[in-house]
Design a protein around this motif. Structure first.
Motif, mmCIF file in Angstrom:
data_model
loop_
_atom_site.group_PDB
_atom_site.id
_atom_site.type_symbol
_atom_site.label_atom_id
_atom_site.label_comp_id
_atom_site.label_asym_id
_atom_site.label_seq_id
_atom_site.Cartn_x
_atom_site.Cartn_y
_atom_site.Cartn_z
ATOM 1 N N LEU A 1 19.360 98.545 93.722
ATOM 2 C CA LEU A 1 19.557 97.140 93.359
ATOM 3 C C LEU A 1 19.765 96.991 91.856
ATOM 4 O O LEU A 1 20.640 96.249 91.413
ATOM 5 C CB LEU A 1 18.355 96.311 93.817
ATOM 6 C CG LEU A 1 18.130 96.216 95.335
ATOM 7 C CD1 LEU A 1 16.803 95.542 95.623
ATOM 8 C CD2 LEU A 1 19.274 95.457 96.012
ATOM 9 N N ALA B 1 21.070 87.528 100.737
ATOM 10 C CA ALA B 1 20.061 88.580 100.606
ATOM 11 C C ALA B 1 20.216 89.608 101.719
ATOM 12 O O ALA B 1 19.948 90.805 101.529
ATOM 13 C CB ALA B 1 18.657 87.962 100.645
ATOM 14 N N TYR C 1 21.952 92.963 101.345
ATOM 15 C CA TYR C 1 21.224 94.065 100.699
ATOM 16 C C TYR C 1 20.066 94.565 101.558
ATOM 17 O O TYR C 1 19.275 95.396 101.127
ATOM 18 C CB TYR C 1 20.701 93.596 99.337
ATOM 19 C CG TYR C 1 21.796 93.097 98.436
ATOM 20 C CD1 TYR C 1 22.506 93.970 97.617
ATOM 21 C CD2 TYR C 1 22.160 91.741 98.434
ATOM 22 C CE1 TYR C 1 23.541 93.509 96.808
ATOM 23 C CE2 TYR C 1 23.191 91.274 97.626
ATOM 24 C CZ TYR C 1 23.873 92.166 96.820
ATOM 25 O OH TYR C 1 24.897 91.716 96.021
ATOM 26 N N TYR D 1 17.665 92.481 103.031
ATOM 27 C CA TYR D 1 16.456 91.668 102.901
ATOM 28 C C TYR D 1 16.646 90.321 103.602
ATOM 29 O O TYR D 1 17.721 89.723 103.525
ATOM 30 C CB TYR D 1 16.090 91.466 101.429
ATOM 31 C CG TYR D 1 15.699 92.762 100.764
ATOM 32 C CD1 TYR D 1 14.376 93.191 100.769
ATOM 33 C CD2 TYR D 1 16.661 93.583 100.176
ATOM 34 C CE1 TYR D 1 14.014 94.410 100.188
ATOM 35 C CE2 TYR D 1 16.313 94.804 99.600
ATOM 36 C CZ TYR D 1 14.988 95.209 99.609
ATOM 37 O OH TYR D 1 14.641 96.417 99.051
ATOM 38 N N LEU E 1 14.306 89.877 98.214
ATOM 39 C CA LEU E 1 15.262 90.637 97.406
ATOM 40 C C LEU E 1 14.844 90.666 95.937
ATOM 41 O O LEU E 1 14.813 91.724 95.304
ATOM 42 C CB LEU E 1 16.657 90.029 97.549
ATOM 43 C CG LEU E 1 17.750 90.579 96.625
ATOM 44 C CD1 LEU E 1 17.979 92.067 96.885
ATOM 45 C CD2 LEU E 1 19.054 89.801 96.812
#
Length: 249
Positions: free
Chosen positions: A165, A207, A210, A212, A218
């Motif tokens: 991230l 989110a 990714y 989440y 996130l």
């Protein structure tokens, strides 16, 4: 983020059968329900061809109206044209507050722009391969991989690590800029405001892209931001922020 008041929008859901997976429908319609009521649900394609067979049971289960469009020439432009014409007819009826365009095809870029020019909300739904111009032309754009079962789309369900991230420069810039633009003197920003700001800059932001479920998950996973929960919501601040006064939380 779409304001809560938009939950009562009357929506027209238009699906390009050539450019959508039947497996996304449950998740798609659940997502549409967050924005408003799907007053119209239509799906376009040449239903005489075997490649659309997987859609037929799905249409019955969800009361989606199939619209027949023969392929007069090689390709799918006839289907796209039928969707665009119907969308404009629905626009001029004055009945609908917003449109959900389900396709990964850039041919709908101008349609999305035109609908927004008319003051309508436009939510796009397509695969990650969707060309950027179409994504940017929508108020919100949701990648349909998040609606697929984990076994079919393992990457969609895998949460990215803090390292991954932090290495995503665009993600970090989006979040930091949104916090900066919506924060108080002590650097604290309401997470809802941050989400709204990010969505304006990047309609495709979710989110879930990714791995989440929520934006708060996130942001906390990144590990570079402070979060506090209050009755009125979650507050977030960059850990590098130097408060100008007392504790703004």
């Amino acid at each position: 983020m779409v304001p809560a008041s938009d939950g009562n929008l009357s929506l027209a859901v238009l699906i390009d059968a050539d450019n959508a997976n039947p497996g996304i429908v449950d998740g798609l319609l659940a997502e549409v329900a967050k924005f408003g009521v799907a007053s119209v649900k239509r799906i376009y394609g040449d239903w005489t061809t075997p490649n659309l067979g997987a859609w037929k049971q799905v249409l019955l289960e969800h009361s989606i109206q199939p619209v027949q469009q023969f392929r007069y020439t090689t390709g799918k432009n006839a289907t796209d044209s039928a969707m665009i014409i119907d969308a404009m007819d629905l626009l001029y009826s004055g009945t609908y507050d917003g449109f959900c365009i389900v396709s990964s095809d850039s041919d709908f870029t101008r349609l999305a722009s035109r609908l927004r020019e008319a003051g309508k909300r436009v939510m796009g739904f397509g695969e990650k391969k969707t060309p950027k111009p179409f994504v940017s032309a929508c108020d919100r754009f949701i990648y349909t991989e998040v609606f697929l079962p984990a076994e079919n789309e393992p990457e969609a369900a895998k949460a990215k690590s803090a390292k991954e991230l932090r290495q995503d420069t665009r993600l970090m810039n989006l979040i930091r800029k949104a916090i900066e633009e919506t924060s108080d003197d002590d650097g604290w920003a309401h997470l809802g405001g941050v989400g709204s700001n990010v969505s304006k800059q990047a309609p495709e932001f979710q989110a879930r892209n990714y791995g989440y479920a929520k934006l708060s998950d996130l942001v906390e996973a990144i590990g570079l931001f402070e979060t506090v929960r209050r009755e009125k919501g979650v507050l977030v601040r960059d850990k590098k922020t130097k408060p100008k006064g007392g504790n703004g939380a």
